[in-house]
Design a protein around this motif. Sequence first.
Motif, PDB file in Angstrom:
ATOM      1  N   THR A 319       0.846  -1.149  -0.234  1.00  0.00           N
ATOM      2  CA  THR A 319      -0.342   0.021   0.214  1.00  0.00           C
ATOM      3  C   THR A 319       1.062   1.278  -0.238  1.00  0.00           C
ATOM      4  O   THR A 319       1.950   1.228   0.882  1.00  0.00           O
ATOM      5  CB  THR A 319      -1.091   0.118   0.838  1.00  0.00           C
ATOM      6  OG1 THR A 319       0.168  -0.163   2.025  1.00  0.00           O
ATOM      7  CG2 THR A 319      -1.481  -1.568   1.434  1.00  0.00           C
ATOM      8  N   ARG A 320       0.272   2.242  -0.554  1.00  0.00           N
ATOM      9  CA  ARG A 320       1.287   3.264  -0.725  1.00  0.00           C
ATOM     10  C   ARG A 320       1.288   3.862   0.726  1.00  0.00           C
ATOM     11  O   ARG A 320       2.199   4.661   0.628  1.00  0.00           O
ATOM     12  CB  ARG A 320       0.678   4.840  -1.614  1.00  0.00           C
ATOM     13  CG  ARG A 320       1.358   5.545  -2.262  1.00  0.00           C
ATOM     14  CD  ARG A 320       2.512   4.912  -2.924  1.00  0.00           C
ATOM     15  NE  ARG A 320       4.041   6.061  -4.024  1.00  0.00           N
ATOM     16  CZ  ARG A 320       3.264   6.496  -4.964  1.00  0.00           C
ATOM     17  NH1 ARG A 320       2.588   6.344  -5.596  1.00  0.00           N
ATOM     18  NH2 ARG A 320       4.255   7.104  -5.231  1.00  0.00           N
ATOM     19  N   PHE A 321       0.417   3.712   1.318  1.00  0.00           N
ATOM     20  CA  PHE A 321       0.600   4.388   3.409  1.00  0.00           C
ATOM     21  C   PHE A 321       1.893   4.287   3.480  1.00  0.00           C
ATOM     22  O   PHE A 321       2.165   4.858   4.224  1.00  0.00           O
ATOM     23  CB  PHE A 321      -0.451   3.870   3.582  1.00  0.00           C
ATOM     24  CG  PHE A 321      -0.855   4.857   4.949  1.00  0.00           C
ATOM     25  CD1 PHE A 321      -0.481   5.951   5.210  1.00  0.00           C
ATOM     26  CD2 PHE A 321      -0.450   4.006   5.712  1.00  0.00           C
ATOM     27  CE1 PHE A 321      -0.771   6.464   6.540  1.00  0.00           C
ATOM     28  CE2 PHE A 321      -0.892   4.146   7.269  1.00  0.00           C
ATOM     29  CZ  PHE A 321      -0.959   5.507   7.164  1.00  0.00           C
ATOM     30  N   ASN A 322       2.211   2.148   3.577  1.00  0.00           N
ATOM     31  CA  ASN A 322       2.847   2.049   3.898  1.00  0.00           C
ATOM     32  C   ASN A 322       4.339   2.498   3.309  1.00  0.00           C
ATOM     33  O   ASN A 322       5.425   2.799   4.155  1.00  0.00           O
ATOM     34  CB  ASN A 322       2.958   0.646   3.911  1.00  0.00           C
ATOM     35  CG  ASN A 322       2.426   0.143   5.328  1.00  0.00           C
ATOM     36  OD1 ASN A 322       1.530   0.940   6.044  1.00  0.00           O
ATOM     37  ND2 ASN A 322       1.162  -0.414   5.540  1.00  0.00           N
ATOM     38  N   LEU A 323       4.207   2.378   1.848  1.00  0.00           N
ATOM     39  CA  LEU A 323       5.388   2.562   1.411  1.00  0.00           C
ATOM     40  C   LEU A 323       6.007   3.665   1.398  1.00  0.00           C
ATOM     41  O   LEU A 323       7.351   4.273   1.875  1.00  0.00           O
ATOM     42  CB  LEU A 323       5.312   2.298  -0.566  1.00  0.00           C
ATOM     43  CG  LEU A 323       5.676   1.012  -0.852  1.00  0.00           C
ATOM     44  CD1 LEU A 323       4.811   0.692  -1.546  1.00  0.00           C
ATOM     45  CD2 LEU A 323       5.879  -0.769   0.275  1.00  0.00           C
ATOM     46  N   LEU A 330      10.334   4.917  -2.822  1.00  0.00           N
ATOM     47  CA  LEU A 330       9.596   2.844  -2.635  1.00  0.00           C
ATOM     48  C   LEU A 330       7.979   2.597  -3.124  1.00  0.00           C
ATOM     49  O   LEU A 330       7.995   1.713  -3.697  1.00  0.00           O
ATOM     50  CB  LEU A 330       9.452   2.516  -1.380  1.00  0.00           C
ATOM     51  CG  LEU A 330      10.571   1.674  -0.663  1.00  0.00           C
ATOM     52  CD1 LEU A 330      11.663   2.150  -0.426  1.00  0.00           C
ATOM     53  CD2 LEU A 330      10.468   1.481   0.944  1.00  0.00           C
ATOM     54  N   GLY A 331       7.967   4.360  -3.584  1.00  0.00           N
ATOM     55  CA  GLY A 331       6.471   3.973  -4.608  1.00  0.00           C
ATOM     56  C   GLY A 331       6.335   3.437  -5.427  1.00  0.00           C
ATOM     57  O   GLY A 331       5.495   2.517  -6.372  1.00  0.00           O
ATOM     58  N   VAL A 332       7.589   3.630  -5.866  1.00  0.00           N
ATOM     59  CA  VAL A 332       7.643   2.747  -7.623  1.00  0.00           C
ATOM     60  C   VAL A 332       7.941   1.306  -7.689  1.00  0.00           C
ATOM     61  O   VAL A 332       7.647   0.480  -8.511  1.00  0.00           O
ATOM     62  CB  VAL A 332       9.427   3.302  -8.032  1.00  0.00           C
ATOM     63  CG1 VAL A 332       9.099   4.174  -8.633  1.00  0.00           C
ATOM     64  CG2 VAL A 332      10.713   2.726  -6.987  1.00  0.00           C
TER      65      VAL A 332
END
Length: 437
Positions: A319-323, A330-332
Amino acid sequence: MDRRTITAILLTLAVYYAWIAMYGPFEGTEAVVEGELPVESVEPVEPVIPVATASTSSLPVQQLEFEACDFVAKVSTEGGGLHDLVLPEVEAPLDIQTLWGKAASFTPFYDSYPGWTPYGDAPGPLTMAGPRSTVAAVGTGDLEVLPRFGVESNRGGELVLVGVTDDGVAIRHTYTEVAETEEVPCHLAVDTTWTSTSGPVDSKLWIGVHAEMNPGAGYYDNELRPYAVVDAGQDWETDLGNVETDRISEGPVAWFGIADRYFVAGLLPEAESNGVLYFSQRGEGEEEATYGDHYVVANSLAAGAVHSESFRFYVGDKTRFNLDRLHPDLGVLQNYGWFAVFSNPLLAFLVFLQGFVGNWGLAIISLTVIVKGVLFPLTHMGFKSSQRMQAIQPQLTEIREKYAEQPEEQQRRTMELFQKEGVNPVGGCLPMILQMP
């Protein structure tokens, strides 16, 4: 020992106990009643780095139960890495058996299924790393030679391993659970120290993440693969044959480990380092090989020198929230391929809608309605263009038949007709192209 020495010792003890009896403990000490702890706590001290020079390679291998951050695992004292890493609260993906796959299984080229169930059996909890994995293992030199550790401490989310390699490097490897906050998701703090116990050491110091993987899986299969975020971009291997010999991934390393489409398990260096990342394989053959990556933090160690590294170990969903809370790059790891330029803003908007309506189904419906509304003018223009194209079909057919032997004249007459009737030949396709991503 002569008589005078014995007499001196006895007199010293007599004076000591006489003083205690009359005045109590010496200043600076505190009397402790048996079974009770002192009232004032002692100031914490820094962990002592092991300085033993004897190798611990002969120690027996232990498998330690470890539980933290909604995962359970075992830690091997050979290498200090995690294996049998399971997320008990997450259900593994279904093993889908397609109808055409079942039909193909009746041919001589396939093994037939004993029975066909479209989604297979209940998958159970998600396993991120199997029994042969070495996740967050450390060592020196050859990846195939893992150091043996002794257990210094193992209590409540903290595990401390210490050992000495055959080449004289004392290693202290610590896992500490870090609770979730607004800034970070729950993760492990991994602190490792390599110390030369005697002379200089000409061996690479490394930490790695390796796990069992299916070499036959295709690009679109949801299978574990070595992943990394290097130089703010994603690097990964789909063909495991490419890591039989180490492949370097050049650039600043933000994260490295293993991942599938939806979950990751890996390490983030806490500070900028001059380390070098390699995609690599441990072991040989289908029954022994594991795949992943290892991070070389130093190529040698001077006599008596100490080298320390700190990492965050996160295992969980993408999940983008965690990354984003772990690292801005880390969104990549959410891999959308060519459509990332559309998918990332749409996903951000979808997450916003879910937070507003409180339900993913309603959020998806809302996003669909909004996108359709934004594209409605283009859709309407495309519909009108399609109607005009249908209206001039007889004239287009006449032109094609009349100038069948003259392609250039046929093209000119067709364009004149489009211009006269105000028809855009691609007008009906544009809205569909925009909606495809």
